[in-house]
Enzyme design. Sequence first.
Site, PDB file in Angstrom:
ATOM      1  N   GLU A  43       0.858  -1.189   0.000  1.00 47.67           N
ATOM      2  CA  GLU A  43       0.000   0.000   0.000  1.00 47.67           C
ATOM      3  C   GLU A  43       0.889   1.232   0.000  1.00 47.67           C
ATOM      4  OE1 GLU A  43      -3.403   1.400   2.898  1.00 47.67           O
ATOM      5  OE2 GLU A  43      -3.942  -0.462   1.885  1.00 47.67           O
ATOM      6  N   ASP A  72      -9.863  -0.323  -2.334  1.00 49.62           N
ATOM      7  CA  ASP A  72      -9.423   0.529  -1.242  1.00 49.62           C
ATOM      8  C   ASP A  72     -10.567   1.492  -0.925  1.00 49.62           C
ATOM      9  OD1 ASP A  72      -7.160   0.890   0.496  1.00 49.62           O
ATOM     10  OD2 ASP A  72      -7.079   2.924  -0.272  1.00 49.62           O
ATOM     11  N   PHE A 147     -18.183  -4.457   9.531  1.00 47.37           N
ATOM     12  CA  PHE A 147     -16.804  -4.285  10.007  1.00 47.37           C
ATOM     13  C   PHE A 147     -16.476  -2.787  10.079  1.00 47.37           C
ATOM     14  CE2 PHE A 147     -14.483  -2.960   6.156  1.00 47.37           C
ATOM     15  CZ  PHE A 147     -15.451  -3.207   5.187  1.00 47.37           C
ATOM     16  N   ARG A 176     -19.170   0.375  -1.769  1.00 43.29           N
ATOM     17  CA  ARG A 176     -18.538  -0.787  -2.407  1.00 43.29           C
ATOM     18  C   ARG A 176     -19.491  -1.433  -3.410  1.00 43.29           C
ATOM     19  NH1 ARG A 176     -17.156  -2.545   1.909  1.00 43.29           N
ATOM     20  NH2 ARG A 176     -15.207  -1.389   1.850  1.00 43.29           N
TER      21      ARG A 176
HETATM   22  P1  IMP Z   1      -9.296  -0.477   3.450  1.00 44.77           P
HETATM   23  O1  IMP Z   1      -7.922   0.105   3.509  1.00 44.77           O
HETATM   24  O2  IMP Z   1      -9.943  -0.384   2.110  1.00 44.77           O
HETATM   25  O3  IMP Z   1      -9.412  -1.849   4.039  1.00 44.77           O
HETATM   26  O4  IMP Z   1     -10.272   0.420   4.340  1.00 44.77           O
HETATM   27  C1  IMP Z   1      -9.806   1.329   5.251  1.00 44.77           C
HETATM   28  C2  IMP Z   1     -10.659   1.368   6.486  1.00 44.77           C
HETATM   29  O5  IMP Z   1     -11.885   2.032   6.170  1.00 44.77           O
HETATM   30  C3  IMP Z   1     -11.044   0.001   7.048  1.00 44.77           C
HETATM   31  O6  IMP Z   1     -10.151  -0.418   8.022  1.00 44.77           O
HETATM   32  C4  IMP Z   1     -12.372   0.291   7.683  1.00 44.77           C
HETATM   33  O7  IMP Z   1     -12.160   0.712   9.001  1.00 44.77           O
HETATM   34  C5  IMP Z   1     -12.925   1.446   6.882  1.00 44.77           C
HETATM   35  N1  IMP Z   1     -13.911   0.971   5.911  1.00 44.77           N
HETATM   36  C6  IMP Z   1     -13.773   0.787   4.589  1.00 44.77           C
HETATM   37  N2  IMP Z   1     -14.910   0.334   4.051  1.00 44.77           N
HETATM   38  C7  IMP Z   1     -15.773   0.221   5.073  1.00 44.77           C
HETATM   39  C8  IMP Z   1     -17.115  -0.211   5.155  1.00 44.77           C
HETATM   40  O8  IMP Z   1     -17.761  -0.641   4.189  1.00 44.77           O
HETATM   41  N3  IMP Z   1     -17.651  -0.172   6.369  1.00 44.77           N
HETATM   42  C9  IMP Z   1     -16.984   0.262   7.479  1.00 44.77           C
HETATM   43  N4  IMP Z   1     -15.746   0.663   7.465  1.00 44.77           N
HETATM   44  C10 IMP Z   1     -15.133   0.641   6.251  1.00 44.77           C
END
Ligand code: IMP
Length: 192
Positions: A43, A72, A147, A176
């Site tokens: 990343e 992401d 989550f 998403r």
């Molecule tokens: P990532 O780097 O794409 O995994 O997402 C970064 C952070 O954003 C994650 O650790 C979650 O805390 C938050 N996040 C991303 N998408 C969601 C979601 O759909 N629901 C809740 N938190 C999210």
Amino acid sequence: MKRGEESRVILFATQNMHKVEELRAVLGSCGYSVEPVDTPKVEIQSSSLETIAAYAAIIAYNHLGKPVVVEDAGLFIDALKGFPGPYSSYVYRTIGVQGILRLLEGVSERTAYFKSVIAYAGPWGVELFTGIVRGRIAEEARGSQGFGFDPIFVPEGSSKTFAEMSIEEKNLYSHRARAASKLCEWLTERTL
Ligand code: IMP
């Protein structure tokens, strides 16, 4: 596996099974299955989710030698000038849901949005699909599904937090699911 079936499987470089289930529900409706794959997670530091996702997808594709999706996402809070945005994962791991609620104590302007960038890398290069959902940060954490920041995010059009919704209900609103529907359209156009 029958001939042609392999191309209907989308490899998804993630360890987050919630994300896999959310993508499965959308891509399943356009005839694709989703399988998680383990790739070294790279990343890069950037303030752009598009740049982070695109780099990660290209690196994952070079590693696997097969087309692969990377996603992401981030939570952008208006009263905090877009924080935590691309730093959402770090902020979740450090101050977490309760930390965000503390930062917003006494703040009445609680609007925010989630943004998702799906990057699909393959012989075509890398294609990006984005989705946004606007909403607000709840006064307290509610619900136990999902989550990350799901317990404090209430999408426009609902009074429930994402953590109070099933995957199907969350997907009616989620950033998403919106990005994944665009990927579906792209896949469908290419296989016509
Ligand atoms: P990532 O780097 O794409 O995994 O997402 C970064 C952070 O954003 C994650 O650790 C979650 O805390 C938050 N996040 C991303 N998408 C969601 C979601 O759909 N629901 C809740 N938190 C999210």
